[in-house]
Design a protein around this motif. Structure first.
Motif, mmCIF file in Angstrom:
data_model
loop_
_atom_site.group_PDB
_atom_site.id
_atom_site.type_symbol
_atom_site.label_atom_id
_atom_site.label_comp_id
_atom_site.label_asym_id
_atom_site.label_seq_id
_atom_site.Cartn_x
_atom_site.Cartn_y
_atom_site.Cartn_z
ATOM 1 N N THR A 117 7.062 -17.951 -32.886
ATOM 2 C CA THR A 117 7.284 -16.614 -33.456
ATOM 3 C C THR A 117 6.667 -16.531 -34.856
ATOM 4 O OG1 THR A 117 9.521 -17.384 -34.080
ATOM 5 C CG2 THR A 117 9.330 -16.015 -32.107
ATOM 6 N N PRO A 118 5.345 -16.553 -34.938
ATOM 7 C CA PRO A 118 4.683 -16.483 -36.243
ATOM 8 C C PRO A 118 4.937 -15.153 -36.943
ATOM 9 C CG PRO A 118 3.099 -16.143 -34.487
ATOM 10 C CD PRO A 118 4.382 -16.548 -33.829
ATOM 11 N N GLY A 119 4.793 -15.183 -38.247
ATOM 12 C CA GLY A 119 4.982 -13.968 -39.049
ATOM 13 C C GLY A 119 5.541 -14.309 -40.409
ATOM 14 N N HIS A 120 6.731 -14.868 -40.438
ATOM 15 C CA HIS A 120 7.307 -15.331 -41.713
ATOM 16 C C HIS A 120 6.440 -16.470 -42.252
ATOM 17 C CE1 HIS A 120 10.264 -16.115 -44.770
ATOM 18 N NE2 HIS A 120 10.494 -17.337 -44.317
ATOM 19 N N THR A 121 6.111 -17.405 -41.378
ATOM 20 C CA THR A 121 5.034 -18.378 -41.596
ATOM 21 C C THR A 121 4.272 -18.459 -40.285
ATOM 22 O OG1 THR A 121 6.242 -20.327 -40.804
ATOM 23 C CG2 THR A 121 6.493 -19.766 -43.146
ATOM 24 N N TYR A 122 3.070 -19.043 -40.327
ATOM 25 C CA TYR A 122 2.279 -19.050 -39.089
ATOM 26 C C TYR A 122 2.776 -20.048 -38.060
ATOM 27 C CZ TYR A 122 -0.741 -22.918 -40.944
ATOM 28 O OH TYR A 122 -1.244 -24.089 -41.448
ATOM 29 N N GLY A 123 3.676 -20.941 -38.477
ATOM 30 C CA GLY A 123 4.230 -21.901 -37.531
ATOM 31 C C GLY A 123 5.705 -21.688 -37.233
ATOM 32 N N SER A 124 6.234 -20.527 -37.582
ATOM 33 C CA SER A 124 7.658 -20.263 -37.344
ATOM 34 C C SER A 124 7.974 -20.301 -35.843
ATOM 35 C CB SER A 124 8.056 -18.892 -37.899
ATOM 36 O OG SER A 124 8.080 -18.888 -39.304
ATOM 37 N N ILE A 125 9.144 -20.837 -35.530
ATOM 38 C CA ILE A 125 9.606 -20.867 -34.140
ATOM 39 C C ILE A 125 11.001 -20.283 -34.034
ATOM 40 C CG2 ILE A 125 8.231 -22.896 -33.524
ATOM 41 C CD1 ILE A 125 11.040 -24.450 -33.659
ATOM 42 N N SER A 126 11.347 -19.883 -32.817
ATOM 43 C CA SER A 126 12.722 -19.556 -32.462
ATOM 44 C C SER A 126 13.119 -20.464 -31.310
ATOM 45 C CB SER A 126 12.846 -18.083 -32.066
ATOM 46 O OG SER A 126 12.525 -17.248 -33.162
ATOM 47 N N ILE A 127 14.419 -20.612 -31.107
ATOM 48 C CA ILE A 127 14.917 -21.579 -30.121
ATOM 49 C C ILE A 127 16.022 -20.933 -29.286
ATOM 50 C CG2 ILE A 127 16.027 -23.829 -29.796
ATOM 51 C CD1 ILE A 127 14.934 -24.556 -32.642
ATOM 52 N N ASN A 175 5.109 -8.385 -33.954
ATOM 53 C CA ASN A 175 4.877 -8.778 -32.555
ATOM 54 C C ASN A 175 5.870 -9.842 -32.101
ATOM 55 O OD1 ASN A 175 2.717 -7.007 -32.272
ATOM 56 N ND2 ASN A 175 1.190 -8.533 -32.873
ATOM 57 N N SER A 176 6.213 -10.748 -33.002
ATOM 58 C CA SER A 176 7.182 -11.793 -32.657
ATOM 59 C C SER A 176 8.557 -11.203 -32.372
ATOM 60 C CB SER A 176 7.276 -12.822 -33.788
ATOM 61 O OG SER A 176 6.101 -13.593 -33.874
ATOM 62 N N ILE A 177 8.954 -10.228 -33.163
ATOM 63 C CA ILE A 177 10.270 -9.615 -32.960
ATOM 64 C C ILE A 177 10.306 -8.823 -31.658
ATOM 65 C CG2 ILE A 177 11.838 -7.840 -33.869
ATOM 66 C CD1 ILE A 177 11.137 -9.003 -36.679
ATOM 67 N N LEU A 178 9.237 -8.124 -31.341
ATOM 68 C CA LEU A 178 9.162 -7.413 -30.054
ATOM 69 C C LEU A 178 9.200 -8.409 -28.895
ATOM 70 C CD1 LEU A 178 6.487 -4.696 -30.939
ATOM 71 C CD2 LEU A 178 8.965 -4.381 -30.712
#
Length: 201
Positions: free
Chosen positions: A122-132, A164-167
């Motif tokens: 889920t990039p955006g906050h940083t380009y390597g951000s993830i969600s789990i 885009n990540s949030i959608l």
């Protein structure tokens, strides 16, 4: 079982997953390690793996201390391994007037296989951000909060990617019938977090 810990001062929320392996997600800022350790020890004396949702100081600067205590490695998105190793400007340690001490054993997330967790980029906050995803919960780091979204004005941040990540997360949340949003800061949320987020975006 998943337990919310931490969230002291500017430090991130920490999540402890007790399953086939004990996973600690975002141990937080090093200044609060002793408090986090006290909380951990009420549930377990063993941590098998630390996972960082991204490499910011307030989420990962206690990694190295907990590594020494538990003998566990840290996993982070492949794109952010180098930043965590170097403790460079992408970790934003300068915002806190600190220098990040990296853990010794850092593993790219692509090399980690855990059948009870699902990792989502889920990039955006940083380009390597993830969600789990864990059971009925979605751990979102600093991508999505109960009442808002993460900043994108830090190094490697990108507003369009965040949107885009949030959608993407919203679609997954409903498809998998998830119930809880476990953010990097603040209170636990639910599906209404997406409504608040889209009002901002």
């Amino acid at each position: 079982m998943i337990v919310k810990l931490g969230g002291y001062g500017y430090s991130s929320n920490t999540y402890l997953i007790l399953d086939k392996e004990n996973i600690l997600i975002d141990p937080g800022a090093g200044e609060y390690t002793e408090k986090i350790l006290e909380e951990i020890e009420t549930y377990t004396t063993n941590i098998d793996l630390i996972i960082n949702t991204h490499c910011h100081y307030d989420h990962c600067s206690s990694n190295y201390i907990l590594e020494e205590i538990f003998g566990c490695p840290t996993a982070i998105n492949d794109r952010e391994v180098k930043h965590l190793k170097l403790g460079d400007e992408v970790t934003v340690s300068y915002l806190f007037g600190k220098k990040l001490t990296p853990p010794k054993d850092i593993i790219p997330l692509s090399e980690i296989k855990l059948d009870f967790l699902e990792i989502i980029e889920t990039p955006g906050h940083t380009y390597g951000s993830i969600s789990i995803i864990y059971k009925d919960s979605l751990i979102t780091g600093d991508t999505l909060f109960k009442y808002g979204v993460g900043r994108t004005d830090f190094p490697t941040g990108n507003f369009n990617q965040l949107k885009n990540s949030i959608l993407k997360l919203e679609k997954i949340f409903y498809e998998k019938n998830l119930k809880f949003i476990l953010p990097g800061h603040g209170e636990i949320g639910d599906k209404r977090a997406f409504i608040y987020a889209k009002n901002i975006l």
